[in-house]
Design a protein around this motif. Structure first.
Motif, PDB file in Angstrom:
ATOM      1  N   GLU A   1       0.216   4.583  -2.057  1.00 46.89           N
ATOM      2  CA  GLU A   1      -1.013   4.354  -2.826  1.00 46.89           C
ATOM      3  C   GLU A   1      -2.192   5.076  -2.178  1.00 46.89           C
ATOM      4  O   GLU A   1      -2.205   5.313  -0.980  1.00 46.89           O
ATOM      5  CB  GLU A   1      -1.338   2.847  -2.879  1.00 46.89           C
ATOM      6  CG  GLU A   1      -0.298   1.998  -3.569  1.00 46.89           C
ATOM      7  CD  GLU A   1      -0.223   2.248  -5.064  1.00 46.89           C
ATOM      8  OE1 GLU A   1      -1.148   2.886  -5.607  1.00 46.89           O
ATOM      9  OE2 GLU A   1       0.782   1.822  -5.678  1.00 46.89           O
TER      10      GLU A   1
ATOM     11  N   LYS B   1     -11.382   4.987  -6.146  1.00 43.31           N
ATOM     12  CA  LYS B   1     -10.676   5.764  -5.121  1.00 43.31           C
ATOM     13  C   LYS B   1     -11.677   6.309  -4.104  1.00 43.31           C
ATOM     14  O   LYS B   1     -12.725   6.829  -4.482  1.00 43.31           O
ATOM     15  CB  LYS B   1      -9.905   6.918  -5.767  1.00 43.31           C
ATOM     16  CG  LYS B   1      -8.651   6.414  -6.470  1.00 43.31           C
ATOM     17  CD  LYS B   1      -7.849   7.543  -7.054  1.00 43.31           C
ATOM     18  CE  LYS B   1      -6.718   6.960  -7.874  1.00 43.31           C
ATOM     19  NZ  LYS B   1      -6.406   7.748  -9.047  1.00 43.31           N
TER      20      LYS B   1
ATOM     21  N   ASN C   1       0.821  -1.221   0.000  1.00 41.51           N
ATOM     22  CA  ASN C   1       0.000   0.000   0.000  1.00 41.51           C
ATOM     23  C   ASN C   1       0.851   1.266   0.000  1.00 41.51           C
ATOM     24  O   ASN C   1       0.320   2.380   0.046  1.00 41.51           O
ATOM     25  CB  ASN C   1      -0.907   0.021   1.234  1.00 41.51           C
ATOM     26  CG  ASN C   1      -2.019  -1.009   1.122  1.00 41.51           C
ATOM     27  OD1 ASN C   1      -2.426  -1.359   0.013  1.00 41.51           O
ATOM     28  ND2 ASN C   1      -2.488  -1.500   2.244  1.00 41.51           N
TER      29      ASN C   1
END
Ligand code: HDE
Length: 711
Positions: free
Chosen positions: A24, A33, A21
């Motif tokens: 990100e 998102k 992650n």
């Protein structure tokens, strides 16, 4: 310093399947998102939440389903990746490729476990330890699903649910957790003479290891090796830890369970993180097929060992664990072992316990991991690609191209086609069998006490004492007098001294039983089948006593440096450097975790405070030199804590080093009262050297002085 892990095809495979992650943005499981992870969607700021909030729903739904059933047994475990390296070829005995070419390296995943407790239970329960290893070989996964004790409680798989029900928490009140010290376990055991050999192991200190890295591993059953010519040998598997086999004291085990229930898990994790990679020698005991009946026990009986004095263990390789998992659940929890995961050149024997296991392990994965596709979970995938006509099912991940999922076929050119033996196709060993369909046990399985005696006789005096005390502890928790008596009656078949010592503390009489035998077929003459009282052919075995284990290294031992403000920095650093050079881990313990200011202004940062840890979490203690530091430690706020530390370490037979100017600590603790020579108590002021301390730590404990130290 962490060492390189080298090229490991399994780790490369896992790497290609894993994500990170780092850097990100947050997304939903659909890759959308997420803009607000703090507030659910509502009708107005103070209004009710809207059903359409798919982001909230997805998050909560996933959370609601996070748990899977824990393993029925061996639920509590810790795992690590590593490498198995062959140092001597076994090609004379087996065609298994990973055991043929000297220098061959096979990636492995190992999982160690306790048996009885739940997933969150303490590491230090008195219990057998699982020692399961998955070898990711080029010919497919090979699993050696072993234990740290070489025998088992029962001889036939049909008794396994009974055994497990008896040892697990009792069904009405779900007590006790991770403990065999209760009525149902001892009720069952007292009625099962075949368990007596295993009980000797379970009551020994082997059941409370110092570290998962300091345990032996045993395949338990006789397996078979088959070579290129089709010749077979019976084989017993062994793993011998390079650091030796060491245990803690029972009093210590109970205290560790409070101070650090993750003691073994943490120890394994930290050893690997600091590059102190655990290592085992891999060895085998081999018996040519034609010698099957040359022993005074049956090779198919899992309650028997082949004494190492009769057939020595030959060493063929090294197992090294060198990488911690990246994700506990994905790897350690989801790994699925199975004694039936074989490669060509290895086969089963007809051990009736092993035969039952061959059904159980896949079956249990279906309810635990929830799908016949559990082999597709990254940790369970083989490093060679799977090709077959199985299809569909829950959570299928492999995308197999083409129209064909049957055989024979012409549309797919007959593929995937069967492998010939010369191409590595697995064939079962062609063993001649002709028998009558019968529910019975072989007469050759009936001697239940000879090897229990062999084990007991081979223990040192302190080991015998610990074993007796373990039985006394366990049976004192049994509240039904007749169960205690029956068990003592069983012990009388092993050793009269053992039986009378235990009986005296339980307040029962020793009555030697004609014990009930569970294996009696309905039409048999029971007197003939009752367990025989025999003298074993082998009376002592050095290999069975931990007294004879490796005692020449302090690698990875944890040494607590107790200090306070005013400590002598130079001398302390010198001691620290010397111990670390030998591979030990030094952890500083201060009155608090605030930095300790040495007399010359140097700052030491404690890892623990006197209240945040206990002496049971260390292998040895060092009272750091310095008059002012000692004075601080003996002030009313710290005195009882520091003396408790020293006294407990003393009681548990550990090495203790008193640096210069710590005579008052020595005198105020129980150590000051000692009236006997004690090689593990080192006083710098008496001119004793650090080498004596190192030597004492390497010996692990002065168990032979336990009575003196506790009186
Ligand atoms: Fe196991 N055993 N067992 N066992 N066993 C399981 O499999 C079983 C036995 C051992 O770290 C279960 O996946 C039966 C002997 C280890 O994941 C289950 C019988 C030995 C582990 C099962 C035995 C073992 C297990 C539970 C008697 C030493 C942990 C969850 C016929 C040689 C593996 C699972 C891991 C786990 C069944 C006896 C070792 C229920 C039926 C003997 C190390 O399938």
């Amino acid at each position: 310093m962490k060492k390189e892990q080298g090229n490991n095809p399994k780790l490369n495979q896992l790497e290609s399947l894993s994500t990170s992650n780092e850097n990100e943005m947050l997304t939903t499981n659909q890759g959308l998102k997420v803009n607000d992870n703090q507030n659910s969607l509502k009708d107005g700021e103070r209004g009710p939440t809207l059903l359409e909030d798919f982001i909230l729903r997805e998050k909560i739904t996933h959370f609601d389903h996070e748990r899977i059933p824990e393993r029925i047994v061996h639920a509590r475990g810790s795992g690590a990746h590593g490498i198995f390296k062959l140092t001597k070829s076994l090609s004379r005995y087996t065609k298994a490729k990973f055991l043929n070419e000297v220098g061959a390296e096979t990636p492995v995943f190992a999982r160690f476990s306790t048996v009885a407790g739940s997933r969150g239970s303490t590491d230090l329960a008195r219990d057998v330890r699982g020692f399961a290893i998955k070898f990711y070989t080029e010919e497919g996964n090979y699993d050696l699903v072993a234990n740290n004790m070489p025998v088992f409680f029962i001889q036939d798989a049909i008794k396994f649910p009974d055994l497990v029900h008896a040892v697990k928490p009792e069904p009405d009140n779900e007590m006790p957790q991770a403990a065999s010290a209760h009525n149902t376990f001892w009720d069952f055991i007292s009625l099962m003479p075949e368990s007596m050999h295993m009980i000797m192991w379970l009551m020994s200190d082997r059941a409370i290891p110092r570290s998962l890295r300091m345990m032996e591993g045993f395949g338990v059953h006789s397996f078979k090796f088959i070579n290129e010519e089709g010749k077979s040998h019976f084989v017993k598997f062994h793993f011998k830890p390079r650091l030796g086999v060491h245990s803690v004291a029972w009093d210590e085990a109970q205290k560790i369970s409070g101070a650090d229930p993750d003691f073994h898990r943490r120890d394994l994790w930290e050893a690997i993180e600091t590059g102190s990679f655990p290592e085992w020698d891999f060895g085998v005991q081999l018996v040519p097929e034609e010698d099957e009946h040359k022993f005074d026990f049956d090779l198919l009986d899992p309650t028997k060992i082949i004494p190492e004095e009769v057939i020595p263990v030959e060493i063929f390789g090294t197992l090294t664990l060198n990488k911690n998992p990246d994700n506990f659940f994905a790897e350690t929890e989801q790994v699925a072992f199975h004694p039936g995961h074989l490669v060509p050149g290895i086969d089963f024997s007809n051990d009736p316990l092993l035969q039952g296991r061959l059904f159980s392990y896949t079956d249990t994965q279906l309810s635990r991991l929830g799908s016949p596709n559990f082999h597709e979970i990254p940790i369970n995938r083989s490093v060679n690609t799977v090709h077959n006509n199985q299809r569909d099912g829950h959570m299928r991940q492999q995308i197999v191209k083409g129209k064909v999922s049957y055989e024979p076929n012409s549309i797919g050119n007959g593929c995937p086609f069967q492998a010939m033996m010369k191409d590595g196709g697995f064939t079962s060993h062609q063993e001649k069998i002709s028998g009558t369909k019968i529910r019975a046990r072989s007469q050759s399985f009936v001697d239940h006490y000879s090897q229990a005696k062999l084990f007991y006789n081979s223990q040192s005096a302190p080991e015998k004492r610990h074993l007796q005390n373990a039985l006394i502890f366990e049976l004192s928790k049994v509240t039904v007098p007749v169960i205690r008596e029956r068990l003592v009656g069983q012990l009388a078949f092993i050793d009269m001294d053992l039986a009378t010592t235990v009986a005296a503390k339980l307040g029962v009489k020793v009555t030697k039983l004609k014990e009930p035998n569970q294996s009696i077929p309905a039409d048999a003459d029971p007197t003939e089948l009752q367990s025989e009282e025999r003298e074993p052919q082998t009376k002592f075995s050095d290999a069975l006593s931990m007294e004879n284990t490796v005692k020449d290294t302090i690698k990875s031992r944890v040494i607590g440096f107790i200090m306070a403000d005013g400590v002598d920095a130079d001398m302390t650093t010198k001691l620290k450097v010397k111990l670390e050079k030998e591979g030990a881990q030094v952890q500083i313990i201060g009155p608090s975790v605030a930095s300790v200011k040495a007399a010359d202004g140097t700052l030491f940062i404690p890892r623990h405070s006197l209240t945040s840890t206990k002496s049971v979490c260390f292998d040895a203690l060092l009272l750091c030199p310095g008059e002012k530091s000692e004075k601080e430690l003996l002030n009313p706020e710290n005195k009882h804590l520091v003396l408790n530390f020293i006294n407990e370490a003393y009681k548990h037979c550990k090495a203790i080093y008193f640096g210069l100017d710590t005579d008052n600590l020595y005198a105020s603790s129980n150590v000051g009262n000692k009236k006997h020579e004690d090689p593990a108590i080192i006083k710098e002021s008496d001119g004793q050297s650090e080498d004596a301390f190192i030597n004492a730590i390497a010996k692990h404990r002065v168990w032979n002085l336990e009575v003196e130290r506790n009186s």
